[in-house]
Motif scaffolding. Structure first.
Motif, short mmCIF file in Angstrom:
data_model
loop_
_atom_site.label_atom_id
_atom_site.label_comp_id
_atom_site.label_asym_id
_atom_site.label_seq_id
_atom_site.Cartn_x
_atom_site.Cartn_y
_atom_site.Cartn_z
N CYS A 44 -6.66 155.37 34.93
CA CYS A 44 -6.69 155.82 36.32
C CYS A 44 -7.30 157.23 36.40
O CYS A 44 -6.96 158.10 35.59
N HIS A 76 -6.60 159.43 38.47
CA HIS A 76 -5.59 160.36 38.96
C HIS A 76 -4.83 160.98 37.79
O HIS A 76 -4.80 162.20 37.63
N MET A 77 -4.22 160.13 36.96
CA MET A 77 -3.50 160.59 35.77
C MET A 77 -3.74 159.56 34.66
O MET A 77 -4.30 158.51 34.91
N VAL A 135 -3.00 156.87 33.24
CA VAL A 135 -2.24 155.62 33.35
C VAL A 135 -3.22 154.45 33.20
O VAL A 135 -4.25 154.41 33.88
N CYS A 154 -3.62 150.93 41.11
CA CYS A 154 -2.84 151.58 40.06
C CYS A 154 -1.37 151.56 40.50
O CYS A 154 -1.05 151.97 41.62
N GLN A 188 1.08 153.29 39.57
CA GLN A 188 1.83 154.54 39.51
C GLN A 188 1.98 155.22 40.88
O GLN A 188 3.07 155.50 41.33
N HIS A 189 0.83 155.47 41.55
CA HIS A 189 0.89 156.11 42.87
C HIS A 189 0.06 155.33 43.90
O HIS A 189 -0.33 155.86 44.93
N LEU A 190 -0.28 154.08 43.53
CA LEU A 190 -0.92 153.13 44.45
C LEU A 190 -2.32 153.54 44.93
O LEU A 190 -2.72 153.20 46.04
N TRP A 191 -3.06 154.30 44.11
CA TRP A 191 -4.48 154.47 44.42
C TRP A 191 -5.13 153.10 44.26
O TRP A 191 -4.74 152.30 43.39
S1 FES Z 1 -1.72 157.63 38.10
FE1 FES Z 1 -2.84 156.11 39.11
S2 FES Z 1 -2.57 156.56 41.17
FE2 FES Z 1 -1.52 158.15 40.17
#
Ligand code: FES
Length: 213
Positions: A15, A17-18, A20, A34, A36-39
Motif C-alpha cells: 500500500c 499509505h503504509m 501493508v 487496502c 488497513q485504512h480503506l484506501w
Molecule cells: S495502510 Fe493501506 S490504507 Fe493505510
C-alpha cells in the motif's frame, strides 16, 4: 497481479499509505481496497478512488505461452528511446515484446542477419563488433540494462544487421518486432515522431568518437 474480466493488471505489492501488503486487502474485480485504512484504487488504471491520496505504481505484463511475466519498470519505461511516450502506447509496445534470456557468449546477431527486432536490454551486457571474420574490431561501445539496440529494425531501407552483437554475460533482452512497432507508431504519430528523433540522436551519439562528443 489482479484479473479484471478480460485482462490482467500488475501493481506495486505494498500500500502506498503504509507498509501493508495489498494482497491482504479486498478485491471485487473492479476496485482494490487496502484493509488497513480503506484506501481504494481502480484496478484498470491504479488511480485513487474515494479516500486514497496516491495512485498505485503500475507494471507492464508480458504473456508468453500462457505464462505472465511482470516487466521491471526500468526495462521499457526507462529506455531512452521511449522516454516521454504515453502509458497506452508504452503498454502496446510491452505487448509486442518477447522476453528472451541468453547465456554469456551468445551471439545475438551477425552482419547480414535479418534485422527483424528492435532490442531492449533488460539485464546483462551486450558488446558490438563491426567487420567480418578475422577482421572484426570493437564498435566502440557495449550496452548496459535499459539501453536499446538493433535500431535498424525500424528503418525500411536497412533490412540486415551491420554489426555483431554478443552477450558479455547472461542477459535478458526484450525483442520487439520492428514492423509491428512501426505500425503501432502509425496509429500514434506523436510517439513515432519522438522515437524517430531519439533514434537519430542515439545513432549520432554512438557513431561519434568519444572525444568529439
Ligand atoms: S495502510 Fe493501506 S490504507 Fe493505510
Amino acid at each position: 497481479v489482479a484479473h479484471a474480466g478480460d485482462r490482467y493488471f500488475a501493481y506495486q505489492a505494498m500500500c502506498p499509505h503504509m507498509e501493508v501488503p495489498l494482497e491482504e486487502g479486498f478485491y471485487d474485480a473492479s476496485v482494490i481496497t487496502c484493509h488497513q485504512h480503506l484506501w481504494q484504487w481502480d484496478v484498470r488504471t491504479g488511480a485513487p478512488v474515494g479516500l486514497a491520496e496516491a495512485p498505485l505504481e503500475r507494471y507492464e505484463l508480458l504473456e508468453e505461452e500462457g505464462v505472465l511475466y511482470v516487466v521491471p519498470a526500468s526495462a521499457l519505461a526507462q529506455a531512452p528511446l521511449f522516454t516521454g511516450i504515453g502509458p497506452t502506447t508504452l503498454e502496446a509496445i510491452a505487448r509486442l515484446a518477447r522476453r528472451e534470456t541468453f547465456d554469456g557468449g551468445t551471439v545475438l546477431y551477425r552482419p547480414g542477419d535479418p534485422a527483424n527486432d528492435l532490442c531492449v536490454l533488460e539485464s546483462g551486457r551486450v558488446q558490438f563488433t563491426i567487420g567480418h571474420d578475422g577482421r572484426t574490431s570493437p564498435a566502440g561501445f557495449s550496452l548496459q540494462s535499459g539501453e536499446v539496440f538493433g535500431w535498424n529494425a525500424l528503418l525500411e531501407d536497412q533490412p540486415v544487421r551491420i554489426a555483431t552483437a554478443t552477450c558479455l554475460e547472461r542477459s535478458t533482452v526484450l525483442m520487439i518486432g520492428g514492423r509491428e512497432l512501426v505500425r503501432l507508431f502509425e496509429e500514434d504519430p506523436g510517439a513515432g515522431y519522438l522515437v524517430m528523433r531519439r533514434l537519430a540522436s542515439l545513432i549520432t551519439h554512438h557513431l561519434t568518437p568519444a572525444g568529439a562528443r
